[in-house]
Design a protein around this motif. Sequence first.
Motif, short mmCIF file in Angstrom:
data_model
loop_
_atom_site.label_atom_id
_atom_site.label_comp_id
_atom_site.label_asym_id
_atom_site.label_seq_id
_atom_site.Cartn_x
_atom_site.Cartn_y
_atom_site.Cartn_z
N LEU A 1 0.96 -1.37 0.11
CA LEU A 1 0.03 0.03 -0.05
C LEU A 1 1.02 1.17 0.07
CD1 LEU A 1 -2.69 -1.11 2.50
CD2 LEU A 1 -3.05 -0.62 -0.01
N GLY A 60 -5.76 4.24 10.52
CA GLY A 60 -6.86 3.11 10.07
C GLY A 60 -6.84 2.08 9.25
N LEU A 61 -7.80 1.44 8.90
CA LEU A 61 -7.39 0.19 8.23
C LEU A 61 -8.11 0.48 6.72
CD1 LEU A 61 -8.12 -3.05 10.17
CD2 LEU A 61 -5.96 -2.14 9.69
N GLY A 78 0.98 -8.66 7.99
CA GLY A 78 0.02 -7.60 7.92
C GLY A 78 -1.25 -7.98 7.32
N ARG A 110 -6.10 -8.74 8.55
CA ARG A 110 -6.06 -8.05 9.55
C ARG A 110 -7.53 -7.82 10.03
NH1 ARG A 110 -1.41 -4.74 8.60
NH2 ARG A 110 -1.52 -2.64 9.84
N GLN A 153 -11.16 -10.59 6.36
CA GLN A 153 -10.00 -10.90 5.40
C GLN A 153 -9.77 -12.20 5.54
OE1 GLN A 153 -6.97 -7.97 5.85
NE2 GLN A 153 -8.23 -6.33 5.80
N ARG A 205 7.97 6.62 8.30
CA ARG A 205 6.40 6.25 7.98
C ARG A 205 5.46 7.54 8.49
NH1 ARG A 205 5.14 0.17 9.05
NH2 ARG A 205 3.20 1.00 9.41
P1 AMP Z 1 1.39 -2.16 8.20
O1 AMP Z 1 2.95 -1.65 7.60
O2 AMP Z 1 1.23 -3.45 8.28
O3 AMP Z 1 1.80 -1.47 9.60
O4 AMP Z 1 0.48 -1.55 7.62
C1 AMP Z 1 0.31 0.06 7.51
C2 AMP Z 1 -1.15 0.60 7.33
O5 AMP Z 1 -1.43 0.09 5.90
C3 AMP Z 1 -2.14 0.12 8.10
O6 AMP Z 1 -2.03 1.12 9.38
C4 AMP Z 1 -3.24 0.09 7.50
O7 AMP Z 1 -3.73 1.68 7.10
C5 AMP Z 1 -2.81 -0.49 6.00
N1 AMP Z 1 -3.03 -1.87 5.91
C6 AMP Z 1 -1.83 -2.78 6.02
N2 AMP Z 1 -2.29 -3.76 5.64
C7 AMP Z 1 -3.78 -3.86 5.99
C8 AMP Z 1 -4.91 -4.77 5.71
N3 AMP Z 1 -4.55 -6.18 5.77
N4 AMP Z 1 -6.14 -4.34 5.94
C9 AMP Z 1 -6.24 -3.29 6.06
N5 AMP Z 1 -5.37 -2.14 6.07
C10 AMP Z 1 -4.19 -2.31 5.90
#
Ligand code: AMP
Length: 192
Positions: free
Chosen positions: A35, A57-58, A85, A88, A92, A139
Motif C-alpha cells: 500500500l 485506520g484500516l 500484515g 487484519r 479478510q 513512515r
Molecule cells: P503495516 O505496515 O502492516 O503496519 O500497515 C500500515 C497501514 O497500511 C495500516 O495501518 C493500514 O492503514 C494499512 N494496511 C496494511 N495492511 C492492511 C490490511 N491487511 N487491511 C487493512 N489495512 C491495511
Amino acid sequence: MRLILLGPPGAGKGTQAARLVEKFSIPQLSTGDMLRAAVKAGTPVGLQAKTVMDAGGLVSDEIVCGIISDRIEEADAVNGFILDGFPRTVAQAKALDELLAEKGMRLDAIIELKVDESALLARIEKRAADTIAAGGTVRADDNPDAFKVRLVAYREQTAPVSAYYASRGVLKTVDGMAPIADVTKALDAVLG
Ligand code: AMP
C-alpha cells in the motif's frame, strides 16, 4: 511454505519475516509495504488508501484482498510466501480461506508474535529514530497519534483474527518480547 505472521504493530513481524525470506527463499508479502508503494506511485488504490493509512485506520477489505489475491499468483510465490500484515480482519481471514481454496493452495502455519502492549510505542519510536539515523524517511503513521489509532484497530479488528485461527486449532504463538535472535530460534522450532 505458506505462512501468516500475526501480531500488533511493532511486534517484529517485518524483522522476522525478512529472516524467513532468506531461510525458505519465499517472498514476504506485506500489505503495508504494497500500500505504501501504491501511495508513493500515486495509483488509484494509493490515492484511496493514503488518508486512512496516515491516520492509522484500516484500508477496505476489498482493496487488500484484491491486492493479495493477485500477488500470491505471481511467479516468485510459487513455492510459498509469508503474509505480513494480512489478514487484519476476520472478513479478510475468511476471504483468504476462500481464495486459497479456489487456487488449490493451503497454509502451512499461522504464527502470532505475542508482545506486551506497553512495549509497542517504544518500539515504534525506536523504528522511527533508526530510520532517521539511516537517512531514511519515517513512515507517516509511525507517530504517537496514528499509533494510538493503529492499536485500537488492532485490538478491535485484528485480535479477533488470532481468535478465529485459534478456534480452528491452527494458531501457534511465539514470545515476541524475547531478543530478536531468540524469536527467530523460536520460529524455527515452531516451523520444524
Ligand atoms: P503495516 O505496515 O502492516 O503496519 O500497515 C500500515 C497501514 O497500511 C495500516 O495501518 C493500514 O492503514 C494499512 N494496511 C496494511 N495492511 C492492511 C490490511 N491487511 N487491511 C487493512 N489495512 C491495511
